[in-house]
Design an enzyme around this catalytic site. Sequence first.
Site, mmCIF file in Angstrom:
data_model
loop_
_atom_site.group_PDB
_atom_site.id
_atom_site.type_symbol
_atom_site.label_atom_id
_atom_site.label_comp_id
_atom_site.label_asym_id
_atom_site.label_seq_id
_atom_site.Cartn_x
_atom_site.Cartn_y
_atom_site.Cartn_z
ATOM 1 N N ASP A 105 -8.558 -0.489 -6.156
ATOM 2 C CA ASP A 105 -9.551 -1.484 -5.710
ATOM 3 C C ASP A 105 -9.839 -2.422 -6.869
ATOM 4 O O ASP A 105 -10.375 -2.006 -7.890
ATOM 5 C CB ASP A 105 -10.828 -0.750 -5.282
ATOM 6 C CG ASP A 105 -11.906 -1.681 -4.738
ATOM 7 O OD1 ASP A 105 -11.742 -2.921 -4.800
ATOM 8 O OD2 ASP A 105 -12.920 -1.163 -4.226
ATOM 9 N N HIS B 45 -9.177 -2.336 -1.987
ATOM 10 C CA HIS B 45 -10.568 -2.242 -1.571
ATOM 11 C C HIS B 45 -10.711 -1.706 -0.151
ATOM 12 O O HIS B 45 -11.677 -1.010 0.170
ATOM 13 C CB HIS B 45 -11.206 -3.624 -1.679
ATOM 14 C CG HIS B 45 -12.666 -3.655 -1.357
ATOM 15 N ND1 HIS B 45 -13.585 -2.945 -2.080
ATOM 16 C CD2 HIS B 45 -13.360 -4.301 -0.388
ATOM 17 C CE1 HIS B 45 -14.800 -3.165 -1.579
ATOM 18 N NE2 HIS B 45 -14.689 -3.976 -0.552
ATOM 19 N N ASP B 46 -9.771 -2.054 0.709
ATOM 20 C CA ASP B 46 -9.837 -1.622 2.110
ATOM 21 C C ASP B 46 -9.583 -0.132 2.305
ATOM 22 O O ASP B 46 -9.650 0.357 3.444
ATOM 23 C CB ASP B 46 -8.803 -2.398 2.942
ATOM 24 C CG ASP B 46 -9.398 -3.681 3.516
ATOM 25 O OD1 ASP B 46 -10.616 -3.891 3.372
ATOM 26 O OD2 ASP B 46 -8.640 -4.465 4.122
ATOM 27 N N SER C 187 -18.270 -0.897 0.375
ATOM 28 C CA SER C 187 -18.323 -2.323 0.017
ATOM 29 C C SER C 187 -19.760 -2.825 0.170
ATOM 30 O O SER C 187 -20.667 -2.228 -0.405
ATOM 31 C CB SER C 187 -17.336 -3.107 0.890
ATOM 32 O OG SER C 187 -17.165 -4.404 0.402
ATOM 33 N N ARG D 21 -11.350 -16.589 4.750
ATOM 34 C CA ARG D 21 -10.895 -15.241 5.052
ATOM 35 C C ARG D 21 -9.585 -14.924 4.341
ATOM 36 O O ARG D 21 -9.364 -13.801 3.880
ATOM 37 C CB ARG D 21 -10.725 -15.085 6.561
ATOM 38 C CG ARG D 21 -10.215 -13.734 7.008
ATOM 39 C CD ARG D 21 -11.166 -12.610 6.675
ATOM 40 N NE ARG D 21 -10.795 -11.358 7.321
ATOM 41 C CZ ARG D 21 -11.487 -10.240 7.232
ATOM 42 N NH1 ARG D 21 -12.588 -10.197 6.507
ATOM 43 N NH2 ARG D 21 -11.104 -9.151 7.863
#
Lengths: 389, 389
Positions: free
Chosen positions: A322, A355-356, A158, A227
């Site tokens: 992602d 994405h994580d 990232s 967040r």
Amino acid sequence: MLMEPNSVGLVEPRLYAFGSPEAPLVLDSGRTIGPVELVYETYGQPNAERSNAILICHALSGDAHAAGIHDPHDKRVGWWDNMIGPGKAFDTERFWVICANVIGGCKGSTGPQSINPASGKPYGGDFPLITIGDMVTAQKRLLDHLGIKRLFCVVGGSMGGFQALEWSLRYPEQVHTVICIAAGAHLSTQGIAFNAVGRHAITTDPDWQGGHYYGTAGPVRGLASARMVAHITYLSELKLNRKFGRRLQSADRLSYDIHNEFAVESYLNHQGTRFTERFDANSYIYITKAMDYFDITRTYGPLKEAFARKKSRFLVISYSSDWLFPTAQSREIVRALIAGDRDVSFVDIDSPHGHDAFLIDIDQLTRTVSAFLDGSQRSQPLESKPPAR
Amino acid sequence: MLMEPNSVGLVEPRLYAFGSPEAPLVLDSGRTIGPVELVYETYGQPNAERSNAILICHALSGDAHAAGIHDPHDKRVGWWDNMIGPGKAFDTERFWVICANVIGGCKGSTGPQSINPASGKPYGGDFPLITIGDMVTAQKRLLDHLGIKRLFCVVGGSMGGFQALEWSLRYPEQVHTVICIAAGAHLSTQGIAFNAVGRHAITTDPDWQGGHYYGTAGPVRGLASARMVAHITYLSELKLNRKFGRRLQSADRLSYDIHNEFAVESYLNHQGTRFTERFDANSYIYITKAMDYFDITRTYGPLKEAFARKKSRFLVISYSSDWLFPTAQSREIVRALIAGDRDVSFVDIDSPHGHDAFLIDIDQLTRTVSAFLDGSQRSQPLESKPPAR
């Protein structure tokens, strides 16, 4: 204490300070900061030539604590502990692994919470805007201090991937290999848009006070909203669906309550609130801005030409689900590297984790990284074994 | 005044009130509201049997003003003016077209801004939570009042599509045809998640005051954040990219300013602020909750069985770049209808415009809807021509 044989065990964060007010760090914006402090950790040992260093670059909300524990009673290990250690992907038996908190952050390195020498108070909203390049320049100063002339590898996922790419372009002679994971040559328009919403939520929170909120509660509500929206972009739709679906919090009956009725809603609220306990709202603003700014083409010209002049070997990794950094963004880099006749490996890892995934799907990542580092070691053997401890 | 021959021209909103406090509207939650007022508009004329009525259901931020103008000086026309009028998809030469503002809204129908008879003050946060079913039940009362025994068609996009589907299930005998556009049998987990972020931004804005903010500025900052995140989900990544890319606001140079540096950021901020001038934050909460609640399976059982009992003809339309209601969600409905041996047409319209396409990409939508309505008229001829005006 974690007694696993493959843990780096107890680690101690260190501090490196540079850039006096008389000789400050000059930022890409033209503004300056000084003194600059960097918190960093190291795992494994340097070899005699210090040619076995791997720099780990962290993502938005990460920090220098990438592996091991700080205290025998710690229940949590560093954020990439599953990747760093004896026999792991970043094998501390062979490599000297370093991770530093980025400038602008809130985990010990100089950032908005630091004291502004001009006022004697925290910078707050007066902290200068920074770039990924500025983060890398600061890391370069640390590596100079550590006596590292050339990195065996720079790696990150990232925003860490942005830094790894920036390293290869800003200091091409100092980087043997680059591993860029779940990133791209720039943030997408949609990515900027989501960051903009997050910053809007923070800066319109009356408790933000222009960024000068230290000593008060601060814009915790805005930061939580920021967040929450970002968290959605880190997970795939598939994972959200599998994990929460339309499940309700209470006994599968609608309670007709405005708040937290669905499990996914409650989860996001919890994630938002927890984040405010560990992260600073100003750092969130400065770091997301740095991500928005990152744009290889703007800084170094067309991708192909930017990469053609460089000499590093590249490993580019994307994840199939992602959607913040879709595989197409990694392919764009790979195509440019190939067109520039560079040495590049590319793997799109099939994963439901969005994405994580680079923090979760470790098995294939480990195999891929290990093979790449082994190959890179053949092309540039490490000159000597690490000295005995 | 708009003198285009294919405009419905000047229209006047009307008001229908029902449900005295003694005989209130009973909601799906078990709670009641009364009196209930509905603002609605009609375009075209009823035939003698009132069998030519088409009910238009609006989306989240829409209203009863679907076509024409309210004032000769109006510069803006109704939100679906390109679809409703003489010779248009919903041809007012043949059909009597009706659009009503949903309950819970802020465009004239009873909602959080309305006076709570129990307190003599606006309901605010005391307004009961409502469902798509409640919106439809209120519309049914209006149609009873208008003497409409059976709708020739009920149609809507996005949340309007939810209402159209709900009509076919709640009042199956009263619906000849259903057109469901850019919707699905329920909102996705990700959709709930984005709604949850929006509501979090509103309800944590200190100006929300538990929803009792009328007479004050209200939670305009939270509402703007909510609209910004939702707006991203209405546009495709491709469209965002084409429209804004990484374009900067000022002379293509980074200004190193926390606020609005990228065009997409400035655009979203503008959209967020503009929205607060025309929409009520409580209505935003109540209507997004109604969308979250909508779930055909929960209310009516497995899709196939839910639809198998119904008699309406269906037209289901999706858009290729809609990621809030992906094509797969429309296909799910279509499969259930086919499995239930229902008469269904399905078109996935290729469009770069994302979820908002049903308001923009009108050409193919018009052709599809016109052909469907013509076919539906063959299966159920309109008994008589509209009376002369």
